[in-house]
Design an enzyme around this catalytic site. Structure first.
Site, PDB file in Angstrom:
ATOM      1  N   SER A 157     -32.591   1.067  17.864  1.00 21.98           N
ATOM      2  CA  SER A 157     -33.581   0.558  18.808  1.00 21.98           C
ATOM      3  C   SER A 157     -34.602  -0.390  18.193  1.00 21.98           C
ATOM      4  O   SER A 157     -35.094  -1.285  18.858  1.00 21.98           O
ATOM      5  CB  SER A 157     -34.327   1.723  19.459  1.00 21.98           C
ATOM      6  OG  SER A 157     -33.417   2.507  20.190  1.00 21.98           O
ATOM      7  N   THR A 158     -34.950  -0.164  16.934  1.00 22.26           N
ATOM      8  CA  THR A 158     -36.021  -0.970  16.345  1.00 22.26           C
ATOM      9  C   THR A 158     -35.570  -1.625  15.050  1.00 22.26           C
ATOM     10  O   THR A 158     -34.630  -1.184  14.397  1.00 22.26           O
ATOM     11  CB  THR A 158     -37.266  -0.118  16.047  1.00 22.26           C
ATOM     12  OG1 THR A 158     -36.941   0.846  15.049  1.00 22.26           O
ATOM     13  CG2 THR A 158     -37.782   0.579  17.293  1.00 22.26           C
TER      14      THR A 158
END
Length: 186
Positions: free
Chosen positions: A10-11
């Site tokens: 996600s990051t």
């Protein structure tokens, strides 16, 4: 017939190496990866490329179902698109495949669990923010784009596309920043 791996985090801070190693060990000939949110399919170009590339008999392999997405409907639509192309979806942990009817049922349940988990994460995040606000320590998220630099570049007669490239954002974000600047009373 190809096994195509898909890895996602996600990051930017998170690491794809573990997922990629598992997909290689599973015999995936092609592995595509990206750093993007699993909340929706928007902005996930690598996943779209895989779906477009799938041929009958191919297999899309992911380490966990939540790598495909955190919304049950999105995951089920994605699985449906794969099946429309004659391809299968396999999840390694727990090992489930759409090659059989039972696999469909299990993947549907896992998709619902992933969505529920996402809701729990958002709820805990919201509670944490409210607690921090109550304690007077919440300062909000950090600005990802230097608004001052965008405004400065626009005053220098630089075009929106060039500004977006210079600061590393989309043209739409530049327009929003500039619109906000002109709407504020001085």
């Amino acid at each position: 017939m190809s096994r195509i791996g898909y890895a996602r985090v996600s990051t930017i801070d998170q690491d794809l190496d573990t997922q990629i190693a598992k997909l290689k060990a599973e015999g995936c000939a092609v592995i595509r990866s990206e750093k993007a949110s699993g909340a929706s399919r928007d902005g996930r170009a690598e996943l779209a490329t895989i779906i477009d590339f799938l041929r009958p008999g191919d297999e899309l392999v992911v380490t966990r179902l939540d790598r495909l997405g955190r919304d049950t409907r999105d995951v089920l639509n994605l699985i449906h698109e794969c099946e429309q192309r004659g391809a299968f979806v396999t999840v390694l942990d727990p090992h489930v495949s759409t090659r059989g009817e039972m696999g469909h049922i299990v993947l549907t349940v896992l998709g619902m669990v992933a969505q529920m988990e996402r809701r729990f994460i958002k709820e805990r995040q919201r509670e944490g923010i409210e607690k921090a606000k109550g304690a007077g320590v919440y300062v909000g998220g950090r600005a990802r784009i230097d608004h001052g630099r965008v405004i400065e570049l626009s005053r220098g007669e630089m075009g929106v596309s060039d500004i977006a490239k210079a600061v590393g954002c989309s043209r739409m974000q530049v327009y929003r920043i500039l619109k906000g600047t002109f709407e504020r009373p001085t």
